[in-house]
Enzyme design. Structure first.
Site, PDB file in Angstrom:
ATOM      1  N   LYS A  11       0.818  -1.210   0.000  1.00 55.92           N
ATOM      2  CA  LYS A  11       0.000   0.000   0.000  1.00 55.92           C
ATOM      3  C   LYS A  11       0.855   1.265   0.000  1.00 55.92           C
ATOM      4  CE  LYS A  11      -4.168  -2.101   1.921  1.00 55.92           C
ATOM      5  NZ  LYS A  11      -4.983  -2.331   3.130  1.00 55.92           N
ATOM      6  N   LYS A  13      -3.690  -7.420  -8.998  1.00 56.44           N
ATOM      7  CA  LYS A  13      -4.834  -7.798  -8.182  1.00 56.44           C
ATOM      8  C   LYS A  13      -5.938  -6.761  -8.350  1.00 56.44           C
ATOM      9  CE  LYS A  13      -6.121  -6.781  -3.579  1.00 56.44           C
ATOM     10  NZ  LYS A  13      -6.869  -7.208  -2.464  1.00 56.44           N
ATOM     11  N   LYS A  38     -10.076  -2.004  -5.070  1.00 51.22           N
ATOM     12  CA  LYS A  38     -10.711  -0.689  -5.082  1.00 51.22           C
ATOM     13  C   LYS A  38      -9.662   0.412  -5.074  1.00 51.22           C
ATOM     14  CE  LYS A  38     -14.093  -2.525  -1.992  1.00 51.22           C
ATOM     15  NZ  LYS A  38     -13.351  -2.822  -0.742  1.00 51.22           N
TER      16      LYS A  38
HETATM   17  P1  ADP Z   1     -10.027  -4.063  -2.009  1.00 53.33           P
HETATM   18  O1  ADP Z   1      -8.635  -4.599  -2.193  1.00 53.33           O
HETATM   19  O2  ADP Z   1     -10.737  -3.958  -3.289  1.00 53.33           O
HETATM   20  O3  ADP Z   1     -10.051  -2.785  -1.214  1.00 53.33           O
HETATM   21  P2  ADP Z   1     -10.928  -5.334   0.386  1.00 53.33           P
HETATM   22  O4  ADP Z   1      -9.571  -5.135   0.955  1.00 53.33           O
HETATM   23  O5  ADP Z   1     -12.051  -4.565   0.967  1.00 53.33           O
HETATM   24  O6  ADP Z   1     -10.847  -5.111  -1.183  1.00 53.33           O
HETATM   25  O7  ADP Z   1     -11.265  -6.874   0.392  1.00 53.33           O
HETATM   26  C1  ADP Z   1     -12.489  -7.458   0.760  1.00 53.33           C
HETATM   27  C2  ADP Z   1     -12.421  -8.941   0.528  1.00 53.33           C
HETATM   28  O8  ADP Z   1     -12.352  -9.206  -0.875  1.00 53.33           O
HETATM   29  C3  ADP Z   1     -11.193  -9.629   1.137  1.00 53.33           C
HETATM   30  O9  ADP Z   1     -11.563 -10.899   1.639  1.00 53.33           O
HETATM   31  C4  ADP Z   1     -10.267  -9.782  -0.009  1.00 53.33           C
HETATM   32  O10 ADP Z   1      -9.417 -10.901   0.144  1.00 53.33           O
HETATM   33  C5  ADP Z   1     -11.221 -10.003  -1.156  1.00 53.33           C
HETATM   34  N1  ADP Z   1     -10.622  -9.530  -2.394  1.00 53.33           N
HETATM   35  C6  ADP Z   1     -10.333  -8.254  -2.721  1.00 53.33           C
HETATM   36  N2  ADP Z   1      -9.787  -8.178  -3.934  1.00 53.33           N
HETATM   37  C7  ADP Z   1      -9.706  -9.444  -4.390  1.00 53.33           C
HETATM   38  C8  ADP Z   1      -9.230 -10.038  -5.587  1.00 53.33           C
HETATM   39  N3  ADP Z   1      -8.735  -9.301  -6.569  1.00 53.33           N
HETATM   40  N4  ADP Z   1      -9.312 -11.377  -5.716  1.00 53.33           N
HETATM   41  C9  ADP Z   1      -9.829 -12.147  -4.724  1.00 53.33           C
HETATM   42  N5  ADP Z   1     -10.294 -11.650  -3.581  1.00 53.33           N
HETATM   43  C10 ADP Z   1     -10.240 -10.328  -3.399  1.00 53.33           C
END
Ligand code: ADP
Ligand code: TRP
Length: 321
Positions: free
Chosen positions: A110, A189, A192
């Protein structure tokens, strides 16, 4: 079995969230006592707009319900409605070695992405450990990227138990078979924070445009593509289509004579169809926001009664009571 997971309200939920966390969580709601929360405290480490936080919190709740979370089976709540998470986080931070947090790759990732290096972001795995331990969770359905955080949670539970006596239950992470990390439009990956997402409920035109914008290599349509399985659009199709459709698309690319434009159009069709029913439920929910608020309020009450109890167990164990 107690199941627990969380998702941050930092943007509109995307198909990485869906396949990594929401779908497995929804499938598990029949198999135990499930608790799912919107991690608004966590979102404060990267989102600094109050109104956006309010809106995304509501949107995440709506999308989760639209995708099939059943509030009669699973408890859905907002993290900050249960402030005990924060107290437990402090308690756990006092048994957390610095090195454990320094090794966390998500913090480094990050920072590399330009997020500010604040204490909340660094200490975030400790809050996540509190989130999990405060519900005596057995199973934590998350995407692969969260594996290390669940390991930190297990370490902290062990350290606390060792210091103050058996207090916390040991949780296990649970990953969905075959759905490692969902790639984003740029191949990294999907997240958001990286502006590379496909929203679960994006509007038709802009989402089609986004999918059509996936960058591919420069091979002509006629050329056979023996590496079809590596293709980004194909990887998304694998999640959105049944096995036969997926194989068919792979074979067409391998044979040659199938252009990327056609492939991406197909991807959009499959995406649109996959979420069709959920999209209908979502538009009903958007007209019934009071219902959504009630679900969250009732969820908070149920969650809080357990969190209070476990937090008190920890307070007693370490001599705060
Ligand atoms: P982001 O990275 O989009 O901010 P979050 O950190 O809020 O997402 O993640 C919420 C859930 O979604 C977590 O369990 C995370 O492992 C899963 N997740 C987020 N992005 C992915 C991805 N690209 N592939 C699989 N799982 C994901
Ligand atoms: N850290 C998780 C993420 O970014 C969200 C989260 C916070 C979480 N607390 C949790 C997930 C507890 C599972 C359990 O995706």
């Amino acid at each position: 079995m107690r199941i627990l997971s969380g998702i941050q309200p930092t943007g509109m939920p995307h198909i990485g969230n869906y396949f990594g966390m929401m779908k497995p969580s929804i499938e598990l709601q029949d198999q135990g006592e499930a608790f799912y929360f919107i991690a608004d405290y966590h979102s404060m480490t990267s989102l600094y707009d109050a109104q956006s936080r309010r809106e995304y919190t509501q949107q995440v709740a709506i999308d989760f319900l639209a995708c099939g979370l059943d509030p009669k089976k699973a408890v859905l709540f907002k993290q900050s409605d249960v402030p005990e998470h924060v107290e437990l986080s402090w308690i756990l931070s006092t048994v957390c070695p610095m090195g454990l947090l320094e090794r966390c790759t998500s913090y480094k990732d990050k920072i590399a992405k330009g997020l500010s290096a604040n204490h909340g972001l660094f200490a975030y795995p400790v809050l996540m450990a509190a989130d999990i331990l405060i519900y005596d969770a057995d199973s934590v359905p998350v995407g692969r990227d969260q594996k290390q955080h669940v390991e930190v949670t297990r370490d902290l539970a062990g350290k606390f138990n060792q210091t103050y006596g058996e207090t916390f239950r040991m949780p296990e992470p649970r990953f969905r078979e075959g759905a490692g990390t969902v790639p984003g439009l740029d191949g990294q990956k999907m997240s958001k924070s990286y502006n590379n997402t496909v929203e679960i409920f994006g509007e038709e035109k802009p989402t089609r445009k986004r999918l059509m914008s996936i960058v591919m290599d420069s091979r002509t349509p006629d050329e056979p593509k023996p590496d079809a399985e590596e293709n980004r659009a194909i990887q998304l199709i694998k999640l959105l289509a049944d096995e036969a459709t997926y194989r068919e698309e792979v074979e067409k690319l391998k044979a040659g004579g199938y252009g990327y434009g056609d492939l991406k159009k197909r991807l959009f069709e499959l995406y649109w169809e996959y979420f069709r029913e959920a999209r209908e439920r979502r538009s009903e929910l958007m007209n019934n926001l009071d219902y959504v608020d009630t679900v969250l309020a009732e969820g908070a009450e149920k969650a809080r009664s357990i969190a209070r109890e476990v937090n008190q167990r920890a307070r007693k164990a370490c001599g705060l009571e």
